[in-house]
Structure formats: C-alpha cells, structure tokens
Design a protein around this motif. Structure first.
Motif, PDB file in Angstrom:
ATOM      1  N   VAL A 231       0.832  -1.202   0.000  1.00 42.90           N
ATOM      2  CA  VAL A 231       0.000   0.000   0.000  1.00 42.90           C
ATOM      3  C   VAL A 231       0.868   1.254   0.000  1.00 42.90           C
ATOM      4  O   VAL A 231       0.555   2.251  -0.667  1.00 42.90           O
ATOM      5  CB  VAL A 231      -0.965  -0.013   1.199  1.00 42.90           C
ATOM      6  CG1 VAL A 231      -1.679   1.325   1.341  1.00 42.90           C
ATOM      7  CG2 VAL A 231      -1.985  -1.134   1.051  1.00 42.90           C
ATOM      8  N   THR A 253      -7.205  -1.450   8.447  1.00 41.72           N
ATOM      9  CA  THR A 253      -6.967  -0.419   7.441  1.00 41.72           C
ATOM     10  C   THR A 253      -6.179   0.741   8.023  1.00 41.72           C
ATOM     11  O   THR A 253      -5.170   1.179   7.470  1.00 41.72           O
ATOM     12  CB  THR A 253      -8.292   0.077   6.833  1.00 41.72           C
ATOM     13  OG1 THR A 253      -9.011  -1.034   6.307  1.00 41.72           O
ATOM     14  CG2 THR A 253      -8.031   1.083   5.729  1.00 41.72           C
ATOM     15  N   GLY A 345     -10.417   1.325  -2.215  1.00 38.23           N
ATOM     16  CA  GLY A 345      -9.750   0.037  -2.121  1.00 38.23           C
ATOM     17  C   GLY A 345     -10.611  -0.975  -1.412  1.00 38.23           C
ATOM     18  O   GLY A 345     -11.747  -0.690  -1.008  1.00 38.23           O
ATOM     19  N   TYR A 346     -10.046  -2.175  -1.232  1.00 40.00           N
ATOM     20  CA  TYR A 346     -10.807  -3.266  -0.635  1.00 40.00           C
ATOM     21  C   TYR A 346      -9.868  -4.187   0.136  1.00 40.00           C
ATOM     22  O   TYR A 346      -8.774  -4.516  -0.342  1.00 40.00           O
ATOM     23  CB  TYR A 346     -11.510  -4.063  -1.729  1.00 40.00           C
ATOM     24  CG  TYR A 346     -12.046  -5.416  -1.305  1.00 40.00           C
ATOM     25  CD1 TYR A 346     -13.267  -5.515  -0.637  1.00 40.00           C
ATOM     26  CD2 TYR A 346     -11.338  -6.587  -1.578  1.00 40.00           C
ATOM     27  CE1 TYR A 346     -13.765  -6.750  -0.251  1.00 40.00           C
ATOM     28  CE2 TYR A 346     -11.834  -7.832  -1.190  1.00 40.00           C
ATOM     29  CZ  TYR A 346     -13.053  -7.901  -0.529  1.00 40.00           C
ATOM     30  OH  TYR A 346     -13.547  -9.125  -0.161  1.00 40.00           O
ATOM     31  N   GLY A 347     -10.292  -4.577   1.305  1.00 38.24           N
ATOM     32  CA  GLY A 347      -9.530  -5.533   2.096  1.00 38.24           C
ATOM     33  C   GLY A 347     -10.376  -6.002   3.259  1.00 38.24           C
ATOM     34  O   GLY A 347     -11.530  -5.601   3.413  1.00 38.24           O
ATOM     35  N   ALA A 354      -5.633  -3.974   2.532  1.00 36.56           N
ATOM     36  CA  ALA A 354      -5.997  -3.948   1.111  1.00 36.56           C
ATOM     37  C   ALA A 354      -5.372  -5.065   0.283  1.00 36.56           C
ATOM     38  O   ALA A 354      -4.176  -5.323   0.356  1.00 36.56           O
ATOM     39  CB  ALA A 354      -5.623  -2.599   0.518  1.00 36.56           C
ATOM     40  N   VAL A 357      -6.736  -2.080  -4.884  1.00 39.91           N
ATOM     41  CA  VAL A 357      -6.740  -0.614  -4.789  1.00 39.91           C
ATOM     42  C   VAL A 357      -6.817  -0.067  -6.210  1.00 39.91           C
ATOM     43  O   VAL A 357      -6.254  -0.646  -7.144  1.00 39.91           O
ATOM     44  CB  VAL A 357      -5.467  -0.069  -4.097  1.00 39.91           C
ATOM     45  CG1 VAL A 357      -5.596   1.437  -3.871  1.00 39.91           C
ATOM     46  CG2 VAL A 357      -5.198  -0.770  -2.772  1.00 39.91           C
TER      47      VAL A 357
END
Length: 555
Positions: A231, A253, A345-347, A354, A357
């Motif tokens: 990231v 995050t 983003g995603y996680g 993440a 992203v």
C-alpha cells in the motif's frame, strides 16, 4: 494468476515485491537509525521523533518481558488512537509477542471473550476504559493492566480542540496488577533478545464475520509486512510523506495505511484520537499533510464545512479509503477542491487490509480497484466453485502472501474459509462481485446479505449504489423486510440531504421504478436522521436488519 489488470498497472511500479526477511519491529528500528530526529508522530502539536519513539518502545518491551510476556504470547491492546497505541503495538512485537487489537467500543462481554480466547495475561488500555476491564483482573490468565493517559502526550499549549478523553489528566490508579503507562516506561527495563522472524505470529485482529463470536485472524510478520509495503508503494508514499491518521488503529486499514506504512517509510504521522473536521483541516494546513486515508463519512463531513475555504488543503496528493459507496456529488466536489480522485480500495481482517486498490492514475468510481502486489483474485460460482468470466457475479476468492494463517483455535472454521484452486490456497471472502474487461473488481454484496424476493436475488449494495444517484439521498442502507407473499422484500433506510426534506417515500419509490428492475425496487422507505455506524464508520446494516425482523420473529 489473474492478469487482466496488468494493462492499467502503474508504469513506475514493479509487478512483484521482494519482502524483507525481518519482523515488523525492524521497520521502526531502521527508520530510527536513518531519521532519528525526524518527527515520527505529531499528536495535537506534540512531536515525538523517531529516536524517542524507539527508546520508549524498547523500554515498554522491557517492562512487558519483566511481567512474563514471552515469545508467542497474546497481549491485548485496548486503546483509542494515541501515541501510546503506537508505542504499545511495537513494544508488544519487540517483546516477541502478538498484538491483539481490541475495539475500544467493546465492553464486558466482548472483553471476556477476547481474554478467554487468547489466554492473554496482560492488557494495555486507555484510562477511559479502565473501569470496564480492571474488574476482570484475576480471571483466568489475566493478571496485568497498563493504563495510558493520553494527556501525557500533549504539548503545554495548543489551539486545537481536544476530545474529552485526550484532555483528561492522569487519574490515580489502584489495585493489584495495575500500573500507569508512564510508570511502566519510567522503569527503563532493557528489552529481551529479539527472537521473532517473518513466520512468527505478529498481529491477531478479530473478525466479526456474520455469525457467532468474533474470530481471531492469525497474521505473521510476513503477512502484515506484505500489504504494509504494498500500500505504501501503490499510494506513492515516501520518506517525505505526511499522513493524517483519522482511521482507528485497532482496525487493519488504519493500522496498515496510517501507522505501519509510514513507520516503514520513516515518514511522519499526524495523529487524531477522534474525528473533528475543523481540527483535521487545521492539521492538514499546519503540517502540510500529503496523504489521508479515511472513510467516506469523514470526506462528506469535511467537505460540508462552510468554513472549509479558510483552510489550505493544497498539500494533499492522495485521498482515499473505502467501507461505503462514495456519492458521485462528493467525489466531484473533492476533485474540484483538490484536483484529486478519491482512491477506493478493498480488504478485510483476514487479508490484513488492502488486496485491491484503484490505480492513482486510472481510478474508477464505486470500484474496489485492481489486485495489487502478489494478489491473485478470482470470481467463482458460490455453489460449484467454478471460475466465472468478465461481468459474471460470483464470490471473490483471493490468494496472496498477506492471507492469515487461519482462525485462532478454530480449525473447522479455517477449513471452511480456504479452498484449493489451481494448486494454490485461496481465501473465500464471502463477498459477491465481478470484474470488468480491464480487470477492475466491483463488489455486489456479502454472500449472506442477499435478499430473496419471491425467488429473485437482490444484492443490497447494488440497490444502494443506484439509490445514491438520487439527489435527495445523502446516505442509504438496503435491508430485507418481512412480506406476506414474497417471504421478504426490499426496504430502503434513507438519510435525506439538506434541502430535500420535502421528498417522500412515494417519490423515492417512483424514482427507483425508473432506475432498476421491478423486483429490486424498495417496497418501503424509512427516513432516518442518521444511520447507525461502527467506530470504523461502516453502516451497521445488520443492526437495522435485526430491528426490522425482531417483531416477526417474536410473534
């Protein structure tokens, strides 16, 4: 390996990362060696440089070891964002132990689960939380409590508005096993030998999942290091970056993007305990903040401040986050004000933040982004687990070095969460989504959140995304509601935007009929002043859902 997204991969970035073969604490040690006098943390104008940060981490690690904390032991960290959270986090790692971050909103029942499940003997907590956890000392293995007063890290004077918990002076403590954070540091005990490496457990965040008690996600130093580096690189950070930390550190995050990544880079963290839009704007201007990870609700709040024009936000070069749909009107306003796209983003806790992203140079709205370094993401049929193609909705599965080792003490849950696919171990995310021709992923909904309206599958997140296009809708949450004939149907919980108070439920339903298939149209609309949220800012759809069905289930 999924490679459809490589055409939009940032040209200046490598395709793969070689991870350091070290523990997370080494990141702090290296930054302190390189930049001893650089501000590591700025807390409401109080500055801690890297040399001091490392010294205090080492001293606290020495105290923890003296209390019997040893390699692999789990230690609870029950605190709001503060310098003591960062010091505690790295001290636990320096003591060869495992950080168990706990949501400071948790109360007795949840804490009892964390203590019994982890077997923790020690907890570090904020003094505003001491009355909740101190009575548990002596139960099971729990023997020691270190209590932090956030005001110990305040400057003599500041013009910034401070939260009550931050202003509160240090309170006297009593009881066996209880000590103040400052007294623990003052003992100046030497840290133990550093024994842990990349394959030792490092952090164990708890994932609430959809059923049952929260589950501990076992992460090694390696699985935490992967997204920490990834990231940081993806968001174009460097040693000169200045990060505004407004996301809670107990959540992966905030922990990764606003604590671990800046410390790895040797850059500066501007830290807030509680969100306050006016304070955030002042800090961005005062310290020339360059990066800000957030939730959508914070951006909405900041941009709605009538006095925002009085602040200089020109230093920002990266703004992003996730957790909810970003209304187009807000992203347009952000773009007009700063020239920046909102980078989504995603996680999840199981992936230590993440996995996807958006590329900074090619962001798409309402999109998870593309798989980043080392991530192989696919979409499969929920029942057959066969791989699906472009545009087909299925469950997102992920393989990556950042995956957890499994759930703590839950081998059966672990076995259900992982599948073997093309010779690799993939995590079943439980999220329904698809990818487009360019390899960008989009989420449709949680597998367990689907509404079955007379046999038609309705994904609430899809309806929510459409409803956000309505000019009167500031926020919304789609849930199911009991229906005599269909079994269940669609209900919209809506917060109206200012100036649209005259809009009725019938107006919104009529608009929806023009925008979506009939079976997706909300049959009911309820108006709220505010929707319930978690401390991380996510709308608590499950709370709304349970409230909706409670009368039917009790009758």
């Amino acid at each position: 390996m999924f490679d459809r997204h490589l055409a939009v991969w940032p040209a200046q970035l490598p395709r793969q990362l070689t991870l350091p073969q070290t523990c997370l604490y080494t990141n702090l040690a290296v930054s302190a060696l390189r930049y001893p006098e650089r501000p590591a943390v700025i807390y409401y104008d109080y500055v801690i440089d890297y040399r001091t940060l490392k010294q205090q981490v080492d001293a606290l690690a020495g105290y923890l070891a003296a209390q019997g904390v040893a390699r692999g032991d789990r230690v609870l960290l029950y605190m709001q964002n503060a310098p003591q959270f960062i010091i505690s986090y790295y001290a636990i790692l320096r003591a060869n132990a495992v950080v168990v971050p706990v949501n400071p909103m948790n109360r007795a029942a949840e804490l009892e689960h964390y203590l019994s499940d982890t077997g923790a003997s020690l907890c570090l907590c904020g003094q505003e939380l001491v009355d909740t956890i101190a009575p548990m000392i002596g139960r099971g293995d729990f023997k020691h409590l270190v209590v932090a007063a956030y005001s110990d890290y305040l400057p003599a004077q500041t013009d910034l508005t401070l939260p009550e918990e931050v202003k509160a002076p240090r309170k006297p403590l009593s009881g066996a096993g209880v000590i103040s954070f400052s007294d623990a540091l003052a003992q100046q005990l030497p840290p133990p030998e550093l024994l842990v490496g990349p394959d030792d457990l490092a952090v164990m965040p708890y994932s609430s999942g959809t059923t049952g008690a929260p589950k501990g996600c076992m992460h090694t130093h390696r699985s935490v290091m992967m997204p920490c580096l990834g990231v940081a690189l993806w968001m174009e950070g460097n040693s000169e970056s200045v990060t505004l930390a407004t996301l809670p550190y107990f959540h992966v995050t905030g922990m990764q993007s606003s604590m671990n990544a800046p410390i790895y880079q040797g850059s500066t963290i501007v830290l807030m305990t509680r969100w306050d839009r006016r304070v955030a704007a002042a800090l961005i201007q005062r310290y020339r903040v360059t990066r800000w990870g957030n939730i959508v609700a914070m951006v909405i709040d900041l941009l709605s401040d009538p006095d925002l024009a009085n602040y200089d936000l020109s230093s920002l070069n990266n703004v992003g986050g996730g957790g909810a749909a970003m209304p187009q009107a807000i992203s347009d306003k952000l773009k007009a004000l700063t020239g920046l796209d909102y980078i989504e983003g995603y996680g999840m806790s199981e992936t230590m933040a993440a996995t996807h992203v958006n590329p900074v140079h090619r962001a798409k709205p309402h999109c998870l982004g593309v798989p980043i370094f080392g991530v192989d993401a696919r979409v499969v049929d929920v029942e057959t687990l066969t791989e699906l193609g472009v545009g087909d909705v299925g469950e997102i599965i992920i393989a990556s070095p950042q995956l957890m080792q499994g759930y703590w003490n839950l081998p059966e849950e672990t076995a259900k969460t992982f599948i073997e696919f093309e010779g690799k171990q993939f995590l079943r995310t439980g999220d329904m989504g698809y990818y487009d021709e360019e390899g960008y992923f989009f989420i449709v909904d949680r597998v367990k959140r689907m509404i079955n309206a007379a046999g038609f599958k309705v994904w609430p997140a899809e309806v929510e995304a459409i409803l956000y296009r309505h000019p009167a809708v500031q926020e919304n949450c789609i849930i199911s509601t009991p229906h005599e004939r269909r079994g269940e149907s669609v209900k919209a919980c809506v917060v109206l935007a200012a100036g649209h108070e005259q809009v009725t439920a019938e107006d919104i339903i009529a608009w929806c009929k023009e925008q979506m298939a009939a079976y997706k149209v909300p049959q009911e609309v309820a108006f709220y002043d505010a929707l319930p949220r978690s401390q991380t800012g996510k709308i608590l759809w499950r709370t709304l859902q349970e409230q909706e069905w409670a009368p039917a289930q009790s009758s």
